[in-house]
Design an enzyme around this catalytic site. Structure first.
Site, short mmCIF file in Angstrom:
data_model
loop_
_atom_site.label_atom_id
_atom_site.label_comp_id
_atom_site.label_asym_id
_atom_site.label_seq_id
_atom_site.Cartn_x
_atom_site.Cartn_y
_atom_site.Cartn_z
CE LYS A 29 39.88 -6.18 -35.24
NZ LYS A 29 39.02 -5.82 -34.58
CE1 TYR B 214 45.31 -9.62 -33.35
CE2 TYR B 214 44.75 -10.14 -35.51
CZ TYR B 214 44.62 -9.58 -34.32
OH TYR B 214 43.97 -7.98 -34.25
CG ASN C 225 29.63 -6.44 -22.64
OD1 ASN C 225 30.60 -6.56 -23.49
ND2 ASN C 225 30.60 -6.91 -22.09
CB SER D 197 37.58 4.13 -22.41
OG SER D 197 37.88 2.64 -22.34
NE ARG D 198 41.76 -0.06 -21.80
CZ ARG D 198 41.66 -1.32 -22.49
NH1 ARG D 198 43.29 -1.37 -22.34
NH2 ARG D 198 41.54 -2.01 -21.79
N GLY D 199 44.03 3.16 -25.79
CA GLY D 199 44.07 3.41 -27.12
C GLY D 199 44.25 4.06 -28.78
CB ILE E 1 48.91 -0.26 -32.93
CG1 ILE E 1 48.37 0.39 -34.56
CG2 ILE E 1 48.69 1.68 -32.85
CD1 ILE E 1 48.67 0.94 -35.69
CG ASP E 2 53.62 2.05 -27.82
OD1 ASP E 2 53.58 1.59 -27.23
OD2 ASP E 2 54.23 2.71 -28.44
CB THR E 3 47.47 0.25 -27.39
OG1 THR E 3 47.28 -1.36 -27.83
CG2 THR E 3 47.00 1.67 -29.01
N1 LIG Z 1 47.21 -1.98 -31.19
C1 LIG Z 1 47.23 -2.93 -31.59
O1 LIG Z 1 49.05 -2.45 -32.69
C2 LIG Z 1 46.40 -3.10 -33.23
C3 LIG Z 1 47.30 -2.95 -34.43
C4 LIG Z 1 45.45 -2.98 -35.60
C5 LIG Z 1 44.28 -2.96 -35.36
N2 LIG Z 1 44.04 -2.53 -33.76
C6 LIG Z 1 42.46 -2.58 -33.89
O2 LIG Z 1 42.20 -0.86 -33.23
C7 LIG Z 1 41.05 -1.66 -31.39
C8 LIG Z 1 41.52 -0.52 -30.93
O3 LIG Z 1 42.94 -1.46 -30.36
P1 LIG Z 1 43.63 -0.98 -29.20
O4 LIG Z 1 45.41 -0.91 -29.40
O5 LIG Z 1 43.55 0.81 -28.96
O6 LIG Z 1 42.76 -1.35 -28.11
P2 LIG Z 1 42.84 -1.46 -25.90
O7 LIG Z 1 43.97 -0.66 -26.11
O8 LIG Z 1 42.94 -3.03 -25.95
O9 LIG Z 1 41.08 -0.83 -25.62
C9 LIG Z 1 40.68 -1.35 -26.28
C10 LIG Z 1 39.20 -0.97 -26.18
O10 LIG Z 1 38.21 -1.61 -26.61
C11 LIG Z 1 37.40 -1.53 -25.53
N3 LIG Z 1 36.31 -2.54 -25.65
C12 LIG Z 1 37.08 -3.34 -25.52
N4 LIG Z 1 35.83 -5.01 -24.89
C13 LIG Z 1 34.95 -3.64 -24.76
C14 LIG Z 1 32.92 -4.47 -25.12
N5 LIG Z 1 32.95 -5.51 -25.54
N6 LIG Z 1 32.59 -3.30 -25.16
C15 LIG Z 1 32.97 -2.12 -25.44
N7 LIG Z 1 33.98 -1.85 -25.51
C16 LIG Z 1 34.98 -2.93 -25.39
C17 LIG Z 1 37.90 -1.30 -24.01
O11 LIG Z 1 37.24 -0.79 -22.83
P3 LIG Z 1 38.27 -0.62 -21.23
O12 LIG Z 1 38.95 0.37 -21.15
O13 LIG Z 1 36.62 -0.36 -20.80
O14 LIG Z 1 38.62 -1.96 -21.32
C18 LIG Z 1 39.34 -0.16 -24.63
O15 LIG Z 1 38.55 1.01 -24.08
C19 LIG Z 1 41.00 -2.79 -31.94
O16 LIG Z 1 40.13 -2.74 -32.86
C20 LIG Z 1 42.38 -3.58 -32.56
O17 LIG Z 1 42.12 -4.63 -32.70
C21 LIG Z 1 44.74 -2.23 -32.67
#
Ligand SMILES: NC(=O)c1ccc[n+]([C@@H]2O[C@H](COP(=O)([O-])OP(=O)(O)OC[C@H]3O[C@@H](n4cnc5c(N)ncnc54)[C@H](OP(=O)(O)O)[C@@H]3O)[C@@H](O)[C@H]2O)c1
Lengths: 250, 106
Positions: A159, A152, A66, A16-18, A188-190
């Site tokens: 992870k 973290y 979920n 849905s996001r990011g 990553i910029d989210t």
């Molecule tokens: N951002 C970073 O810096 C970064 C860096 C390295 C790796 N990552 C990894 O990349 C992935 C995405 O990160 P992001 O920053 O894009 O995350 P985010 O913006 O927080 O988005 C999280 C996504 O996961 C969904 N979600 C969370 N808990 C869930 C559950 N229990 N069941 C189903 N869906 C669930 C959320 O749904 P809703 O929208 O409904 O809440 C949303 O779609 C993650 O695994 C994160 O650890 C992120």
């Protein structure tokens, strides 16, 4: 490079996001036939992803589930099976956690992080396998899985387990023609990085320490996901590709 | 499946005690979720998920936030929210959600 997504049926958890949204859009832009976008509860953002995916003439199905709960993973796949007869791609982005010192973690916080982020991956893959003739599976990991990032702990540990799960599943699934790999991103910029205490300072510090001179964008990761589902990456099996603009080099 | 108000209270007390690793005797209706029971934002999500699983509900987070802030003025302070957000308030909220879903025994 020819399109890795052309005509394919994909499931993106946390779409849905990011990063998950960027990957869903990239799949659609590169000609995917159908993208199932799983999410937790943010209907408004999920709807935006659907609209953006559909702009590329790709079918988008939103599936709220979920993934911390096995019965909801069951419902997600029941819904997929009612709509399509196979899956080609599964990209696992769903994750959630609490940013705090590791010693301060409570059992429920550990369990929820593990279940939503890592156990969910295994349980989804178990349901993907019968649907995949050949296929590619990619899990999103992060540098915190292999090194220490303050506050973290819960996610870093989840992870590390995720990357290990990727290796074991890769070995078991390669004979079936299903490749399993992971991408480890730097910052990553989210929205999720705003959950770090003092996130602005963290971003500034990370930019300074990153040879490429910026933090990552979701699209940087989406491009790597496209590579990992393409035939060009066919000989990569059970690996975690680091994509961080050089942050982890020093 | 439908529930009596007593069943909802006792199920909710069990859920909160287990999620927060506190003794069930601390989970009294007047206990404030944040300042008395030391819940953090991930715990609120955890408790939400457990309620949804136990009672077969889907809680809308925006609705929940609006109801929590109802009548507290344009910009409620953290203290206002903390004082409102008690175990008793949560049980009323769940009862109302269950009533809307026609899952409460009259
Ligand atoms: N951002 C970073 O810096 C970064 C860096 C390295 C790796 N990552 C990894 O990349 C992935 C995405 O990160 P992001 O920053 O894009 O995350 P985010 O913006 O927080 O988005 C999280 C996504 O996961 C969904 N979600 C969370 N808990 C869930 C559950 N229990 N069941 C189903 N869906 C669930 C959320 O749904 P809703 O929208 O409904 O809440 C949303 O779609 C993650 O695994 C994160 O650890 C992120």
């Amino acid at each position: 490079m020819k399109s890795a997504a052309l005509g394919r049926v994909a499931l993106v958890s946390g779409g849905s996001r990011g990063i998950g949204r960027a990957i869903s859009l990239q799949l659609a832009a590169e000609g995917a036939d159908t993208v199932f976008v799983n999410y937790l509860q943010n209907d408004v953002e999920a709807e935006k992803t659907r609209e953006l995916v559909e702009q590329h003439d790709c079918q988008a199905h939103l599936v709220r589930a979920n993934l911390a709960y096995p019965n909801q993973i069951g419902q997600l796949f029941d819904q997929i099976e009612q709509t399509v007869d196979h899956l080609d791609v599964f990209i696992h982005c769903a994750a959630l956690t609490s940013m705090k010192p590791t010693l301060a973690l409570r059992p429920n916080q550990w369990d929820l992080t593990m279940n939503a982020s890592t156990r969910s991956f295994l349980l989804c893959v178990k349901r993907c396998v019968p649907l995949m003739r050949e296929g590619a599976i990619v899990a999103l990991s992060s540098l915190g899985g292999g090194r220490v990032i303050p506050n973290y702990g819960a996610m870093g540990i989840a992870k590390a387990a995720l990357e290990s799960t990727v290796r074991y599943l890769a070995a078991e699934l390669a004979p079936k023609g299903i490749r399993v790999n992971a991408i480890s991103g730097g910052l990553i910029d989210t929205e999720s990085i705003r959950n770090f205490p003092d996130s602005e300072t963290l971003i500034e510090e990370t930019v300074k320490r990153t040879p490429a001179g910026r933090i990552g964008q979701p699209e940087d990761i989406a491009d790597i996901a496209m590579f990992l589902i393409s035939s060009e990456s066919r000989w990569i099996c059970g690996q975690t590709l680091v994509a961080d603009g050089g942050l982890s080099l020093s | 499946m439908s529930y009596t108000n007593e069943e909802i209270l006792s199920k909710f007390q069990e859920i909160v005690a287990d999620a927060l690793s506190v003794d069930i005797s601390e989970v009294v209706p007047e206990a404030r979720v944040f300042s008395d029971l030391a819940a953090e934002s991930i715990d609120i999500l955890d408790i939400q998920f457990r309620i949804e699983d136990e009672f077969g509900l889907k809680i809308n987070r925006d609705d929940f936030g609006e109801r929590l802030a109802e009548g507290l003025g344009e910009e409620p302070t953290a203290q206002d929210i903390d004082a409102r957000f008690t175990i008793g308030w949560c049980v009323d909220f769940i009862c109302e959600e269950l009533q809307a879903a026609e899952k409460v025994e009259e």
